[in-house]
Design a protein around this motif. Structure first.
Motif, mmCIF file in Angstrom:
data_model
loop_
_atom_site.group_PDB
_atom_site.id
_atom_site.type_symbol
_atom_site.label_atom_id
_atom_site.label_comp_id
_atom_site.label_asym_id
_atom_site.label_seq_id
_atom_site.Cartn_x
_atom_site.Cartn_y
_atom_site.Cartn_z
ATOM 1 N N ARG A 28 -2.505 -1.431 -7.619
ATOM 2 C CA ARG A 28 -3.365 -2.420 -6.950
ATOM 3 C C ARG A 28 -4.568 -1.742 -6.300
ATOM 4 O O ARG A 28 -5.676 -2.260 -6.359
ATOM 5 C CB ARG A 28 -2.567 -3.216 -5.920
ATOM 6 C CG ARG A 28 -1.624 -4.224 -6.556
ATOM 7 C CD ARG A 28 -0.775 -4.939 -5.523
ATOM 8 N NE ARG A 28 -1.561 -5.601 -4.523
ATOM 9 C CZ ARG A 28 -1.944 -6.883 -4.573
ATOM 10 N NH1 ARG A 28 -1.601 -7.623 -5.598
ATOM 11 N NH2 ARG A 28 -2.664 -7.414 -3.602
ATOM 12 N N GLU A 31 -7.064 -0.763 -8.992
ATOM 13 C CA GLU A 31 -7.795 -1.933 -9.472
ATOM 14 C C GLU A 31 -8.820 -2.399 -8.437
ATOM 15 O O GLU A 31 -9.925 -2.801 -8.783
ATOM 16 C CB GLU A 31 -6.834 -3.081 -9.809
ATOM 17 C CG GLU A 31 -5.944 -2.799 -10.992
ATOM 18 C CD GLU A 31 -6.687 -2.584 -12.296
ATOM 19 O OE1 GLU A 31 -7.802 -3.108 -12.470
ATOM 20 O OE2 GLU A 31 -6.153 -1.880 -13.165
ATOM 21 N N ARG A 32 -8.471 -2.334 -7.164
ATOM 22 C CA ARG A 32 -9.397 -2.766 -6.113
ATOM 23 C C ARG A 32 -10.627 -1.863 -6.070
ATOM 24 O O ARG A 32 -11.750 -2.342 -5.978
ATOM 25 C CB ARG A 32 -8.701 -2.771 -4.759
ATOM 26 C CG ARG A 32 -9.657 -3.156 -3.649
ATOM 27 C CD ARG A 32 -8.933 -3.815 -2.510
ATOM 28 N NE ARG A 32 -9.857 -4.204 -1.486
ATOM 29 C CZ ARG A 32 -10.438 -5.386 -1.400
ATOM 30 N NH1 ARG A 32 -10.175 -6.300 -2.293
ATOM 31 N NH2 ARG A 32 -11.271 -5.668 -0.419
ATOM 32 N N PRO A 102 -6.278 -7.864 -7.114
ATOM 33 C CA PRO A 102 -7.403 -7.345 -6.319
ATOM 34 C C PRO A 102 -8.752 -7.451 -7.029
ATOM 35 O O PRO A 102 -9.791 -7.438 -6.382
ATOM 36 C CB PRO A 102 -7.028 -5.880 -6.066
ATOM 37 C CG PRO A 102 -5.547 -5.853 -6.141
ATOM 38 C CD PRO A 102 -5.199 -6.870 -7.200
ATOM 39 N N SER A 105 -10.128 -10.527 -5.573
ATOM 40 C CA SER A 105 -10.398 -10.504 -4.127
ATOM 41 C C SER A 105 -11.710 -9.813 -3.781
ATOM 42 O O SER A 105 -12.257 -10.031 -2.699
ATOM 43 C CB SER A 105 -9.236 -9.854 -3.372
ATOM 44 O OG SER A 105 -9.143 -8.484 -3.690
ATOM 45 N N CYS A 106 -12.240 -9.032 -4.706
ATOM 46 C CA CYS A 106 -13.497 -8.332 -4.426
ATOM 47 C C CYS A 106 -14.677 -9.292 -4.342
ATOM 48 O O CYS A 106 -15.763 -8.898 -3.924
ATOM 49 C CB CYS A 106 -13.760 -7.239 -5.452
ATOM 50 S SG CYS A 106 -14.215 -7.855 -7.082
ATOM 51 N N TRP A 142 -10.554 1.976 2.638
ATOM 52 C CA TRP A 142 -9.467 2.198 1.685
ATOM 53 C C TRP A 142 -9.201 3.685 1.484
ATOM 54 O O TRP A 142 -8.055 4.108 1.344
ATOM 55 C CB TRP A 142 -9.765 1.524 0.351
ATOM 56 C CG TRP A 142 -9.474 0.057 0.374
ATOM 57 C CD1 TRP A 142 -10.391 -0.958 0.382
ATOM 58 C CD2 TRP A 142 -8.200 -0.566 0.425
ATOM 59 N NE1 TRP A 142 -9.755 -2.159 0.439
ATOM 60 C CE2 TRP A 142 -8.398 -1.954 0.462
ATOM 61 C CE3 TRP A 142 -6.895 -0.077 0.453
ATOM 62 C CZ2 TRP A 142 -7.356 -2.872 0.511
ATOM 63 C CZ3 TRP A 142 -5.857 -0.984 0.499
ATOM 64 C CH2 TRP A 142 -6.086 -2.360 0.534
#
Length: 180
Positions: A28, A31-32, A102, A105-106, A142
């Motif tokens: 995840r 991918e984010r 994710p 979600s970006c 992050w």
């Protein structure tokens, strides 16, 4: 428990839950970061174009995220079929959806800034540049959180965060230099 024990499958043949959770978090996060880097390039391009309209910005931001998400799902499903010689079952599909979420979600930051601009709180170009700054800052966060999660102290975690922010800033600079 040693690191080798953590990687061993349980009696049922599947990895231990803690290993599964680690792998899910790793995937995840990957991918984010990938999605944010891609979104940075899109939002910078929109911010540089003086003719960008709110509807165009929403369409490009949403289209980019949905396109990335669908491409990831197709690639993951094909890879699963090649490796396992069968289609993914319901549990595996849920896992693939969870890993790729994710990518969607970006869009939150850029879409929020576009909405603020649409109601007249800020110029669209300014809103998009703020969205770029927020995305670069999120990469730093992050990186820091990832450094802490790897057991690093504050200093190594800060270095990881700054490195991620530098990568995001590099994407922005390349897009700015190459222009429209």
């Amino acid at each position: 428990m040693s690191d080798l024990d953590a990687e061993q499958p349980s009696a049922s043949g599947s990895p231990e839950p803690s290993v599964q959770n680690f792998e899910l978090r790793r995937e995840r996060l990957k991918e984010r970061i990938y999605a944010v880097i891609t979104m940075l390039a899109v939002v910078v391009g929109l911010a540089q174009n003086v003719h960008t309209r709110h509807s165009t910005a929403v369409l490009y931001v949403t289209g980019t995220a949905v396109g990335l998400w669908l491409a990831t799902l197709v690639a993951d499903m094909q890879a699963h079929r090649v490796v396992h010689q069968r289609l993914a079952n319901r549990r595996e599909v849920r896992n693939l959806l969870s890993v790729s979420s994710p990518l969607l979600s970006c869009t939150a930051g850029p879409l929020l800034m576009i909405a603020l601009s649409w109601v007249g709180d800020v110029d669209l170009s300014t809103a998009l540049w703020i969205g770029v700054g927020v995305d670069v800052a999120s990469m730093a966060v992050w990186g820091f959180v990832g450094g802490r999660g790897m057991g690093g102290g504050v200093l190594p975690s800060c270095v990881a965060g700054l490195t991620d922010a530098a990568i995001g800033s590099g994407v922005v600079m390349v897009k700015v230099i190459t222009g429209h």
